[in-house]
Design an enzyme around this catalytic site. Structure first.
Site, PDB file in Angstrom:
ATOM      1  CG  ASP A 103      -1.990   0.846   1.317  1.00 13.64           C
ATOM      2  OD1 ASP A 103      -1.972   1.838   0.326  1.00 13.64           O
ATOM      3  OD2 ASP A 103      -2.800   1.074   2.478  1.00 13.64           O
ATOM      4  NE  ARG A 165      -4.773 -12.063  10.086  1.00 13.03           N
ATOM      5  CZ  ARG A 165      -4.124 -11.099   9.856  1.00 13.03           C
ATOM      6  NH1 ARG A 165      -3.543 -10.935   8.737  1.00 13.03           N
ATOM      7  NH2 ARG A 165      -3.596 -10.161  10.858  1.00 13.03           N
TER       8      ARG A 165
HETATM    9  P1  IMP Z   1       2.055  -0.480   3.639  1.00  6.56           P
HETATM   10  O1  IMP Z   1       3.411  -0.432   4.791  1.00  6.56           O
HETATM   11  O2  IMP Z   1       1.356   0.597   3.890  1.00  6.56           O
HETATM   12  O3  IMP Z   1       2.716  -0.853   2.260  1.00  6.56           O
HETATM   13  O4  IMP Z   1       1.068  -1.745   4.075  1.00  6.56           O
HETATM   14  C1  IMP Z   1       1.393  -3.017   3.938  1.00  6.56           C
HETATM   15  C2  IMP Z   1       0.830  -3.725   5.268  1.00  6.56           C
HETATM   16  O5  IMP Z   1      -0.602  -2.994   5.683  1.00  6.56           O
HETATM   17  C3  IMP Z   1       0.322  -5.137   4.760  1.00  6.56           C
HETATM   18  O6  IMP Z   1       1.035  -6.147   4.821  1.00  6.56           O
HETATM   19  C4  IMP Z   1      -1.139  -5.260   5.237  1.00  6.56           C
HETATM   20  O7  IMP Z   1      -0.827  -5.856   6.513  1.00  6.56           O
HETATM   21  C5  IMP Z   1      -1.756  -3.920   5.649  1.00  6.56           C
HETATM   22  N1  IMP Z   1      -2.662  -3.373   4.715  1.00  6.56           N
HETATM   23  C6  IMP Z   1      -2.441  -2.394   3.701  1.00  6.56           C
HETATM   24  N2  IMP Z   1      -3.418  -2.437   2.741  1.00  6.56           N
HETATM   25  C7  IMP Z   1      -4.490  -3.295   3.709  1.00  6.56           C
HETATM   26  C8  IMP Z   1      -5.960  -3.413   3.126  1.00  6.56           C
HETATM   27  O8  IMP Z   1      -6.359  -2.814   2.318  1.00  6.56           O
HETATM   28  N3  IMP Z   1      -6.280  -4.384   3.994  1.00  6.56           N
HETATM   29  C9  IMP Z   1      -5.864  -5.053   5.089  1.00  6.56           C
HETATM   30  N4  IMP Z   1      -4.569  -4.524   5.272  1.00  6.56           N
HETATM   31  C10 IMP Z   1      -3.924  -3.938   4.553  1.00  6.56           C
END
Ligand code: IMP
Length: 183
Positions: A103, A165
């Site tokens: 994300d 999950r």
């Molecule tokens: P980032 O560090 O923002 O890239 O987020 C990565 C982590 O955030 C992922 O491994 C997920 O655990 C969580 N995450 C990001 N987007 C979502 C979503 O839409 N649903 C659930 N978990 C998310």
């Protein structure tokens, strides 16, 4: 029962199956002579990694790390914490990180930087889902299953407050689910 909380299915079980097969073929081409260490990021990687491993037709090792960035909510806080570290030494290894979703990119970038610092020869990312419009730090996963819009999704490893999950697909939650939990 769980499905009643889902607003829309974004990636169906059949789509997941064909994505995983395609990723498996590409990774088999790219890694067949590299004996990589595949590191799954817990807990979200579990269904994806289990299915993907069966499509990888070459010698590899597996291990897991548990890092957290979300702390149970729906927005990334940006602080990444190591809850369980990887046990296998990464020095001089070709490392492939298996992630459920990228994300903001913060989690995967922090992990990749750490593994580089520990002497990994190469660190690449395979993610089932990518939300490129959510990106805050520069990070382009090498292997992406499918791009999705910037919405919060659950299922196939992804949770909301540790639930959902175990859904066999990826979907969005009905808005009242968030409000019900917040009440
Ligand atoms: P980032 O560090 O923002 O890239 O987020 C990565 C982590 O955030 C992922 O491994 C997920 O655990 C969580 N995450 C990001 N987007 C979502 C979503 O839409 N649903 C659930 N978990 C998310």
């Amino acid at each position: 029962m769980l499905s009643k909380d889902i607003e829309k299915v974004l990636v169906s079980p059949t789509e997941i199956q064909s994505i995983v097969k395609r990723l498996g073929e590409t990774l088999t081409d790219d890694y067949k002579d590299k004996f990589p260490l595949v590191i799954g990021l817990l807990k979200g990687c579990v269904p994806f990694m289990a299915d993907l491993l069966k499509e990888l037709d070459f010698p590899l090792e597996i291990d897991y790390m548990n890092v957290s960035s979300y702390h149970g909510g729906v927005e990334s806080t940006g602080d990444v914490k190591i809850i369980m570290d990887v046990g296998t030494p990464v020095k001089n290894r070709h490392v492939l990180i298996a992630e459920d979703i990228v994300d903001s990119g913060r989690t995967i970038r922090a992990v990749a930087e750490l593994l580089h610092y520990r002497g990994a020869k190469e660190v690449k990312i395979v993610t089932l889902l990518d939300k490129p419009t959510g990106r805050i730090v520069e990070m382009t996963p090498e292997y992406v299953g499918v791009n999705i819009p910037n919405a919060f999704v659950v299922g196939y490893g992804l949770d909301y407050e540790e639930k959902y999950r175990n859904l066999p697909y990826v979907g969005t939650l009905k808005p009242q689910i968030y409000s019900k939990i917040k009440e």
